[in-house]
Design an enzyme around this catalytic site. Structure first.
Site, PDB file in Angstrom:
ATOM      1  N   GLY A 231       0.830  -1.201   0.000  1.00 13.62           N
ATOM      2  CA  GLY A 231       0.000   0.000   0.000  1.00 13.62           C
ATOM      3  C   GLY A 231       0.860   1.244   0.000  1.00 13.62           C
ATOM      4  O   GLY A 231       0.507   2.252   0.621  1.00 13.62           O
ATOM      5  N   HIS A 292      -5.601  -0.502   9.663  1.00 10.39           N
ATOM      6  CA  HIS A 292      -6.735   0.197  10.270  1.00 10.39           C
ATOM      7  C   HIS A 292      -7.849   0.487   9.266  1.00 10.39           C
ATOM      8  O   HIS A 292      -8.944   0.880   9.660  1.00 10.39           O
ATOM      9  CB  HIS A 292      -6.266   1.475  10.981  1.00 10.39           C
ATOM     10  CG  HIS A 292      -6.097   2.670  10.099  1.00 10.39           C
ATOM     11  ND1 HIS A 292      -6.276   3.957  10.570  1.00 10.39           N
ATOM     12  CD2 HIS A 292      -5.753   2.794   8.789  1.00 10.39           C
ATOM     13  CE1 HIS A 292      -6.062   4.812   9.583  1.00 10.39           C
ATOM     14  NE2 HIS A 292      -5.744   4.139   8.505  1.00 10.39           N
TER      15      HIS A 292
END
Length: 386
Positions: A231, A292
């Site tokens: 990411g 998260h």
């Protein structure tokens, strides 16, 4: 017929006490700590009227009020009129008075300092405003980044509209953002160029600030030969890491449509793919603020793919905030809780987790050891060791 009780002493009657001017005695009789009660009511008023602060902060960022003060020089204070004079000409004669009221509010939150000086012949006082210590994080630093973009994102229309669906989501299920926009936040980015720009700027700015602190404090990058950033976006995080550790070969891994816009970075290879399918091999894997975004089920898929991509004794370096199991009232505890509720409202299954919850995820994915290494500007650097 029931007998109505009466007092043998009329002065004991509450209404009589008020009429006789003994209201103070009456209040003390019915409230053992009136000062505390007043403080609680005043705090309740602050809560009831809290919306202006974030909206004034957003406007201050848009008008670059803090930047104007910063440009004046260290420790300088400017009047609202001086600040208004530095704004693009808007032709509003009331601008100085409006700015004064806005800056006064920011001073009550210790965002700016304020000194009231004699107004001279004009009478009254003139307030002059400077930057309080926290204000520097909302003014572009030497890297051109600040938390201003994060305010613009959170107080922007796309996110603000989501809060109107929170009650509905609690009662009926679903994600407020999706209810308003008909899709999750990641797909919405592709439909709203302005939102996409603000979102990416907010993530870039915060990441830049955090990663520079991490490479100074965290020593776990030593002896890594091949580091995969899952990411990693456009590769900025790996740019910072590899510039400090030139021996590391960086693999910037993200979705193909993200990677296609990534610039050439010495020592970094951009690889497109899906972290839920597979992850490139490496000595270590880096993930900052990825877990998260996702539910426990999705996190396990990601972490199991990380496990497969690592050699024996390899590690995942996870950078995330850690929720405290019992609520506290510190600024950091409030910031983490606020972010957690934002994730609940805006993200598909995302949440902030406690250290115990991160350890549970690590163990469930097969990792042999969970090691919280260091705390950096509100974030924990944690190692999941294979």
């Amino acid at each position: 017929m029931a007998e109505i009780p009466t007092s043998s002493n009329p002065s004991d009657d509450p209404e009589t006490q008020k009429l006789n001017g003994n209201e103070e005695d009456y209040d003390h009789h019915h409230d053992e700590d009136p000062e505390s009660d007043d403080e609680n009511y005043e705090y309740a008023l602050q809560i009831a009227e809290m919306l202006p602060f974030p909206m004034v902060m957003k406007t201050a960022i848009e008008l670059d009020l803090l930047g104007i003060i910063a440009t004046a020089g260290p420790d300088r204070q400017l009047s609202a009129a001086e600040i208004a004079a530095a704004l693009p000409a808007a032709g509003n004669p009331d601008a100085p008075a409006m700015l004064d009221r806005m800056l006064y509010l920011l001073a009550t939150y210790s965002v700016v300092t304020c000194t009231a000086v004699d107004g001279g012949a004009s009478g009254g006082v003139v307030r002059k405003y400077g930057l309080a210590p926290v204000a520097k994080y909302f003014v572009s630093n030497e890297d051109g980044v600040s938390l201003g973009a994060l305010i613009s994102l959170n107080q922007g229309q796309a996110f603000l509209a989501s809060w109107s669906k929170l009650k509905e989501a609690v009662l009926e299920g679903g994600i407020p953002f999706n209810k308003v926009h008909g899709m999750d936040v990641f797909h919405y980015q592709g439909t709203d160029p302005r939102f996409n720009e603000i979102f990416n700027k907010a993530m870039y700015d915060q990441s830049t600030y955090i990663i520079k602190k991490i490479v100074r404090r965290y020593k776990g990058f030593e002896n890594i030969q091949r580091l995969v950033d899952v990411g990693g976006g456009l590769g900025h995080t790996l740019r910072v890491i590899t510039s400090n550790y030139p021996s590391i070969k960086g693999i910037n891994f993200d979705l193909p449509h993200v990677i296609q816009h990534a610039p050439t970075i010495p020592g970094v290879e951009h690889v497109g793919g899906d972290m839920f399918e597979s992850i490139p091999n490496g000595d270590a894997i880096f993930m900052k603020c990825i877990l998260h975004d996702w539910s426990d089920e999705h996190c396990l898929k990601i972490l199991k793919n990380c496990y497969k991509a690592l050699p024996r004794k390899g590690k995942v370096i996870v950078v995330e905030m850690n929720m405290i199991e019992e609520p506290q009232t510190t600024p950091l505890a409030k910031a983490i809780s606020q972010l957690d509720v934002c994730m609940m409202t805006q993200s598909p299954g995302g949440k902030e987790r406690t250290r115990r919850e991160f350890q549970t995820l690590a163990e469930a994915a097969g990792f042999a050891e969970f090691n919280p290494v260091c705390h950096v500007a509100g974030f924990w650097v944690m190692e999941f060791l294979k």
